[in-house]
Design an enzyme around this catalytic site. Structure first.
Site, PDB file in Angstrom:
ATOM      1  N   TYR A 142       0.839  -1.198   0.000  1.00 15.51           N
ATOM      2  CA  TYR A 142       0.000   0.000   0.000  1.00 15.51           C
ATOM      3  C   TYR A 142       0.871   1.244   0.000  1.00 15.51           C
ATOM      4  CZ  TYR A 142       0.828   0.245   5.086  1.00 15.51           C
ATOM      5  OH  TYR A 142       1.389   0.325   6.322  1.00 15.51           O
ATOM      6  N   ASP A 197       1.811   4.346   1.968  1.00 17.47           N
ATOM      7  CA  ASP A 197       1.743   4.825   3.349  1.00 17.47           C
ATOM      8  C   ASP A 197       1.893   6.352   3.364  1.00 17.47           C
ATOM      9  OD1 ASP A 197       1.592   4.781   6.067  1.00 17.47           O
ATOM     10  OD2 ASP A 197       3.715   4.356   6.371  1.00 17.47           O
ATOM     11  N   GLU A 212       4.785   0.791   0.615  1.00 14.83           N
ATOM     12  CA  GLU A 212       5.184  -0.058   1.749  1.00 14.83           C
ATOM     13  C   GLU A 212       4.738  -1.491   1.505  1.00 14.83           C
ATOM     14  OE1 GLU A 212       4.854   1.488   5.642  1.00 14.83           O
ATOM     15  OE2 GLU A 212       4.550  -0.460   6.589  1.00 14.83           O
ATOM     16  N   THR A 265       5.446  -8.002   4.734  1.00 13.58           N
ATOM     17  CA  THR A 265       5.423  -9.444   4.457  1.00 13.58           C
ATOM     18  C   THR A 265       4.280 -10.086   5.229  1.00 13.58           C
ATOM     19  OG1 THR A 265       6.776 -10.122   6.359  1.00 13.58           O
ATOM     20  CG2 THR A 265       7.948  -9.545   4.314  1.00 13.58           C
ATOM     21  N   HIS A 322      10.476  -1.889   9.528  1.00 15.21           N
ATOM     22  CA  HIS A 322      10.086  -2.308  10.877  1.00 15.21           C
ATOM     23  C   HIS A 322       9.992  -3.829  10.960  1.00 15.21           C
ATOM     24  CE1 HIS A 322       7.956   1.830  11.694  1.00 15.21           C
ATOM     25  NE2 HIS A 322       9.219   1.957  11.338  1.00 15.21           N
ATOM     26  N   ASN A 349       8.549  -7.104  13.208  1.00 14.93           N
ATOM     27  CA  ASN A 349       7.500  -7.471  14.165  1.00 14.93           C
ATOM     28  C   ASN A 349       7.743  -8.876  14.685  1.00 14.93           C
ATOM     29  OD1 ASN A 349       5.852  -5.071  13.859  1.00 14.93           O
ATOM     30  ND2 ASN A 349       5.485  -5.830  11.785  1.00 14.93           N
ATOM     31  N   ARG A 360       2.989  -7.830  20.326  1.00 15.89           N
ATOM     32  CA  ARG A 360       3.825  -7.690  19.129  1.00 15.89           C
ATOM     33  C   ARG A 360       4.963  -6.747  19.486  1.00 15.89           C
ATOM     34  NH1 ARG A 360       3.002  -4.223  13.799  1.00 15.89           N
ATOM     35  NH2 ARG A 360       1.725  -3.019  15.220  1.00 15.89           N
ATOM     36  N   HIS A 392       7.636  -4.437  18.439  1.00 18.27           N
ATOM     37  CA  HIS A 392       7.746  -3.684  17.191  1.00 18.27           C
ATOM     38  C   HIS A 392       9.117  -2.996  17.181  1.00 18.27           C
ATOM     39  CE1 HIS A 392       5.995  -1.793  13.721  1.00 18.27           C
ATOM     40  NE2 HIS A 392       6.069  -0.571  14.210  1.00 18.27           N
TER      41      HIS A 392
END
Lengths: 69, 515
Positions: free
Chosen positions: B106, B108, B113, B116, B168, B170, B254, B256
């Site tokens: 999408y 961002d 961005e 996965t 980033h 996760n 999560r 991050h």
């Protein structure tokens, strides 16, 4: 077990023990008494150097992005 | 890497990468406009406008409260206001695709961005991450053709002028790990792992400002000014507190990670995510020894990155000095006491971790076939000598940028890789498969198969659920607790055998949600 705030407070306090200066901008490159280049056979670099010579020297100067996350 | 049965880890991990975008013929293009067109050219690989934003809450803080506002809210509002002037709807600007491989692509606001799919084996994660590069490479080609100029995509984190964008990580971890144990355990680790996870950068930066400088090993270290916090765009913290588990919130958190660089080297990504997952796993059992604490984490973060002699010395909180290599080695020894290293992938990561540290201590140049920062350093050094340039020459920064170009016919990383000078962990076939198919051992399998087979019946999608329409009723398939060994295999089998969404409703005994 410390709670969250104790940990968060602890770290900056520790940080104040040492007022050091971040290394100033200057030439990098591992010269001087740092790690030395290995004595190994150099791979054939001509092809990749050819590709690198084609890169516009001003490309990075023109590259501008918005700050992201 | 040999083909063996993939043994899942007990948690999921994933990567979200913002890409840089430019047009070769015109530096003054509108990057947002280009980004919109680029993402929309991925239409054959996914379904648009399904993402359910109503369930996202980036203000939720892991310290147990909801942040009233983020520092980036004003910037976001400003971007949003600018973008509203465009002749596009919100959906068109976002151009949000859920892809057939379970990933998300999408716009961002500012960058294309790629997130996965969540994976439970590292090798699947590497293939899914590379699939994202290939998808964006194809999007750039398609968009270039349509817009009659050359769109360039960069998997990097900076424009060298003080604007940074992230990659980033996760990690879904048990919520039973106390938050303070996580913070103290991950701070020294994340700060020092850049010695093998950094992507390398020529120059120094601060917000909205670039300056000439030497080579540093991290692209992102210049941009971190806080120890702990929820923001991700301004005053970025080493430990990010965003708390959106995208799973059962009573059981999972999560974690991050926002300080890492985007890697092109498969080995760098593999080692970065693998070692981080190992340390997180060990933290389930014990807190780190106090002797690992750093005296000044923020200073250490930048000084390690900028050390031109690659010694990476750091001050310890309890007094005395160590090096990033020694501290990482201490972490590896500590992890071995708690983590089951009979697990084949964990064992490989742990051994590679130790070997990499040993090589960094004795002969870091030998790692130019696997670590991004060293491969790039070697390239720049070689070119500098060839052309007799100083380290301040802007040409070198342009080559730095070109290292990250995802176009394999031009990018310098791919020049090294195609010459056989970079170690591979996946094959081209693995990556082709990952473009078309979701990972087999996570809930993303269910999402990807639903996109492939039942997209016309889907109403919305989130990481942890899929909602669809059947016989005029809405049904929701909850994936919040779908892990290997817990529901996942049943869901996968039902999806695999379903001829229609009716079979999913029937075989999973789903109840209508009401309209």
């Amino acid at each position: 077990m410390k709670n969250n705030m104790e940990v968060i407070m602890l770290m900056p306090e520790q940080g104040q023990k040492n007022k050091q200066v971040i290394p100033a901008p200057g030439p990098g490159g591992g010269s001087g008494p740092g790690p030395q280049a290995p004595q190994v056979e150099k791979p054939n670099t001509e092809e990749i150097l050819k590709r690198m010579r084609k890169v516009d020297p001003d490309q990075a100067r023109r590259y501008r992005q918005r700050t992201g996350e | 890497m040999e083909k063996k049965r993939l043994v899942p880890w007990s948690v999921y991990f994933g990567l979200e990468t913002e890409f840089g975008i430019s047009v070769l013929e015109n530096a003054d293009i509108d990057v947002v406009e280009e980004s919109i067109h680029l993402v929309r050219s991925a239409s054959q690989l996914g379904s648009p406008n399904l993402w359910d934003y109503t369930k996202e809450d980036p203000h939720q803080d892991a310290r147990g409260f909801r942040a009233r506002e983020l520092r980036q809210d004003a910037d976001e509002a400003n971007f949003f206001s600018q973008d509203r002037q465009r002749p596009y709807s919100f959906e068109e600007i976002k151009s949000d695709f859920v892809l057939r491989n379970g990933a998300r692509l999408y716009n961002d606001h500012t960058h294309p961005e790629y997130s996965t799919a969540e994976c439970s084996t590292l090798i699947e994660l590497i293939a899914q991450d590379k699939a994202g590069e290939r998808i964006l490479e194809e999007c750039a080609k398609a968009s270039s053709k349509k817009r009659r100029h050359t769109v360039c995509m960069y998997k990097n984190n900076t424009d060298f002028a003080g604007h940074s964008y992230g990659c980033h990580e996760n990690y879904l971890i048990p919520r039973l790990i106390p938050w303070d144990r996580l913070v103290e355990g991950m701070l020294p680790f994340l700060i020092t792992r850049q010695i093998y996870a950094g992507a390398g950068k020529l120059g120094w930066e601060r917000e909205d400002h670039g300056m000439p400088g030497g080579y540093q090993i991290s692209q992102r270290a210049d941009f971190f000014t806080e120890l702990v916090g929820i923001d991700t765009m301004n005053r970025r913290p080493i430990i990010n507190t965003r708390d959106e588990p995208h799973a059962n919130p009573k059981l999972y958190r999560r974690f991050h990670v926002i300080l890492g660089d985007a890697n092109l080297s498969e080995f760098s990504t593999w080692l970065k995510v693998g070692t981080t997952a190992l340390v997180l796993e060990a933290l389930q059992y014990e807190r780190i020894p106090k002797r690992f604490f750093l005296a000044d984490p923020l200073y250490a973060h930048r000084s390690i990155s900028r050390d031109p002699k690659f010694r990476w010395e750091i001050e310890l909180a309890q007094g005395g000095r160590t090096t990033a290599i020694e501290l990482q080695s201490d972490y590896a020894d500590w992890v071995a006491r708690y983590v089951d290293l009979d697990h084949p992938e964990k064992e490989k990561v742990w051994k590679a971790w130790k070997e990499t540290l040993q090589t960094l201590a004795t002969n870091p140049y030998a790692l130019k076939d696997r670590l991004d920062w060293m491969a790039k350093f070697w390239l720049l050094q070689t070119f500098r000598e060839d052309q007799n340039l100083s380290w301040e020459d802007p040409w070198l920064q342009s080559l730095d940028l070109e290292y990250h170009l995802v176009d394999r016919s031009r990018g310098l990383f791919y020049a090294l890789e195609s010459a056989g000078d970079i170690i591979r962990l996946t094959t081209d076939e693995d990556i082709c498969q990952a473009i078309q198919q979701p990972p087999s051992s996570s809930r993303a399998f269910v999402r990807g198969k639903c996109i492939q087979r039942f997209s016309k019946d889907l109403i919305n999608v989130q990481w942890d659920y899929i909602a669809f329409r059947f016989n005029g009723q809405t049904y929701r398939l909850d994936l919040a607790s779908a892990f290997p060994g817990v529901d996942l295999e049943v869901y996968c089998e039902v999806i695999d055998n379903a001829k229609s969404v009716g079979d999913i409703v029937k075989n999973l005994n789903l109840k209508p949600m009401g309209n």
